[in-house]
Design a protein around this motif. Structure first.
Motif, short mmCIF file in Angstrom:
data_model
loop_
_atom_site.label_atom_id
_atom_site.label_comp_id
_atom_site.label_asym_id
_atom_site.label_seq_id
_atom_site.Cartn_x
_atom_site.Cartn_y
_atom_site.Cartn_z
N LYS A 170 0.82 -1.21 0.00
CA LYS A 170 0.00 0.00 0.00
C LYS A 170 0.85 1.27 0.00
O LYS A 170 0.32 2.38 0.13
CB LYS A 170 -0.93 0.00 1.22
N GLU A 171 2.17 1.10 -0.13
CA GLU A 171 3.11 2.21 -0.21
C GLU A 171 3.06 3.10 1.03
O GLU A 171 3.22 4.33 0.94
CB GLU A 171 2.87 3.04 -1.48
N LYS A 172 2.86 2.47 2.18
CA LYS A 172 2.92 3.19 3.45
C LYS A 172 4.35 3.29 3.97
O LYS A 172 4.66 4.14 4.81
CB LYS A 172 2.04 2.50 4.49
N ILE A 173 5.20 2.40 3.48
CA ILE A 173 6.63 2.47 3.76
C ILE A 173 7.34 2.23 2.44
O ILE A 173 6.79 1.63 1.52
CB ILE A 173 7.08 1.44 4.81
N ASP A 174 8.56 2.71 2.35
CA ASP A 174 9.29 2.63 1.09
C ASP A 174 10.26 1.47 1.02
O ASP A 174 10.71 1.10 -0.06
CB ASP A 174 10.08 3.94 0.88
N LYS A 175 10.60 0.90 2.17
CA LYS A 175 11.58 -0.19 2.17
C LYS A 175 11.41 -0.99 3.46
O LYS A 175 10.61 -0.65 4.34
CB LYS A 175 13.00 0.38 2.09
N GLU A 176 12.17 -2.06 3.56
CA GLU A 176 12.12 -2.96 4.72
C GLU A 176 12.91 -2.31 5.87
O GLU A 176 14.06 -2.65 6.13
CB GLU A 176 12.68 -4.32 4.34
N PHE A 177 12.25 -1.39 6.57
CA PHE A 177 12.93 -0.60 7.59
C PHE A 177 13.42 -1.44 8.76
O PHE A 177 14.28 -1.02 9.54
CB PHE A 177 11.99 0.50 8.12
N TRP A 178 12.86 -2.65 8.94
CA TRP A 178 13.19 -3.48 10.09
C TRP A 178 14.51 -4.24 9.92
O TRP A 178 14.99 -4.84 10.87
CB TRP A 178 12.05 -4.48 10.33
N VAL A 179 15.06 -4.24 8.73
CA VAL A 179 16.34 -4.92 8.51
C VAL A 179 17.46 -4.05 9.08
O VAL A 179 17.66 -2.91 8.65
CB VAL A 179 16.59 -5.19 7.02
N CYS A 180 18.18 -4.57 10.07
CA CYS A 180 19.23 -3.78 10.72
C CYS A 180 20.44 -4.68 11.00
O CYS A 180 20.79 -4.93 12.15
CB CYS A 180 18.73 -3.11 11.99
N THR A 181 21.02 -5.19 9.93
CA THR A 181 22.27 -5.93 10.08
C THR A 181 23.40 -4.94 10.35
O THR A 181 23.35 -3.81 9.85
CB THR A 181 22.59 -6.72 8.79
N PRO A 182 24.41 -5.31 11.14
CA PRO A 182 24.63 -6.61 11.75
C PRO A 182 24.06 -6.76 13.15
O PRO A 182 24.33 -7.76 13.81
CB PRO A 182 26.15 -6.68 11.80
N VAL A 183 23.26 -5.79 13.63
CA VAL A 183 22.71 -5.89 14.98
C VAL A 183 21.77 -7.09 15.08
O VAL A 183 21.81 -7.86 16.03
CB VAL A 183 22.00 -4.58 15.37
N HIS A 184 20.88 -7.25 14.09
CA HIS A 184 19.98 -8.41 14.05
C HIS A 184 20.53 -9.42 13.04
O HIS A 184 20.67 -9.11 11.85
CB HIS A 184 18.56 -7.99 13.67
N THR A 185 20.79 -10.60 13.53
CA THR A 185 21.32 -11.65 12.67
C THR A 185 20.23 -12.58 12.15
O THR A 185 20.43 -13.27 11.15
CB THR A 185 22.34 -12.50 13.45
N HIS A 186 19.07 -12.62 12.83
CA HIS A 186 17.95 -13.47 12.43
C HIS A 186 16.67 -12.65 12.39
O HIS A 186 16.50 -11.71 13.17
CB HIS A 186 17.76 -14.64 13.41
N TYR A 187 15.73 -13.07 11.51
CA TYR A 187 14.45 -12.37 11.33
C TYR A 187 13.33 -13.41 11.28
O TYR A 187 13.25 -14.21 10.36
CB TYR A 187 14.48 -11.55 10.03
N PHE A 188 12.46 -13.36 12.30
CA PHE A 188 11.40 -14.35 12.46
C PHE A 188 10.03 -13.72 12.22
O PHE A 188 9.81 -12.55 12.51
CB PHE A 188 11.40 -14.93 13.88
#
Length: 294
Positions: A190-208
């Protein structure tokens, strides 16, 4: 860890995404012991309001409710908080009569907020501390693994290592960000966000997300007893007037609204727990909270 900023995400057979390449365990341990808390990263802050502090204790209150539902005759219950951070979870359960113990790479958070719990705290390599507990034959009625599984190098190995530490009717509480969820896909569509803002490597190594967290729990020989969502703060992104990703100045108000609403809803704790279970099944929740048993 700057050389890992360009790492890609790969899909595991269990459905979660993970960093590739994965940082060495020693590198992560050094990062959390020396930098993560001291640089005021993540949820950690120098001070909180009274309302926020009460909100921080709510997860422990909910966990106490679910464990006592499972062990109604228990008089003394025991907690191991793996990655105990600032100690709010430990402090709340101790106030409710629990015998508590906490492990973490850093003592900064607990020393600042709950120095009275330092006698119940051990600092060091989490895996070495867990091995010591196993060697001593310790078991716990609740093991808390809050915002830890997304940071480790081997999620399956950590869950497997925790199994011997669970009492026969004990529960392992796992809280992880709910990433690559159906709701996040909807926000992008729905174009409410422009990208996958939750990706924060290298702090987060896994995404569930919900399916992959369940699969990971089962692969470790555990059974999911409860799956809850936390407050779906990402709903604010649907309304342009409250989209805190596009206007970062709105983030604090979204957080404070979350605190106020959770405080209101939790006045009826049994209904609140049921509501959060239903919301998880509906695909909601910025984080997922699983309770798993043997």
């Amino acid at each position: 860890m700057s050389d890992l900023q360009s790492a890609t995400l790969e899909l595991s057979p269990l459905g979660f995404r993970h960093m590739d390449p994965m940082p060495a365990a020693e590198e992560l341990a050094h990062y959390y012991a020396e930098k993560y808390f001291q640089e005021n990263s993540g949820p950690y802050s120098a001070s909180y309001s009274d309302e926020e502090i009460q909100w921080f204790k709510l997860p422990a209150t909910m966990a106490d409710y679910l464990v006592r539902q499972r062990q109604p005759q228990a008089t003394t219950l025991s907690l191991l908080d793996v990655g105990c951070g600032e100690g709010f979870f430990m402090e709340r359960l101790q106030a409710l009569g629990w015998d508590v113990k906490g492990y973490d790479y850093s003592r900064n958070g607990i020393e600042h907020f709950h120095p009275q719990l330092l006698s119940r705290f051990a600092q060091g390599d989490i895996y070495e501390l867990l091995n010591q507990s196993i060697e001593h034959g310790e078991t716990f009625d609740l093991i808390n693994l809050s915002n830890v599984l997304e940071h480790v190098t081997d999620a399956h190995a950590l869950l497997t290592r925790l199994r011997p530490l669970l009492s026969a009717k004990g529960l392992l509480r796992i809280c992880v960000p709910n990433d690559f969820s159906d709701f996040q896909a909807y926000l992008i569509e729905k174009e409410k966000i422009d990208k996958e803002f939750w990706v924060c490597t290298p702090v987060h190594t896994h995404y569930f997300n919900l399916p992959s967290l369940r699969a990971t729990i089962e692969a470790a020989g555990l059974r999911t007893e409860h799956m809850l969502a936390d407050f779906e703060i990402q709903e604010y992104l649907v309304h342009e007037g409250s989209n805190y990703i596009r206007d970062r100045t709105l983030g604090k108000q979204a957080h404070l609204a979350r605190v106020a609403l959770d405080t209101f809803y939790s006045r009826n704790l049994p209904a609140f727990v049921k509501m959060r279970e239903a919301e998880a099944e509906c695909g909601k929740g910025r984080c997922l909270i699983a309770f798993a048993g043997l």
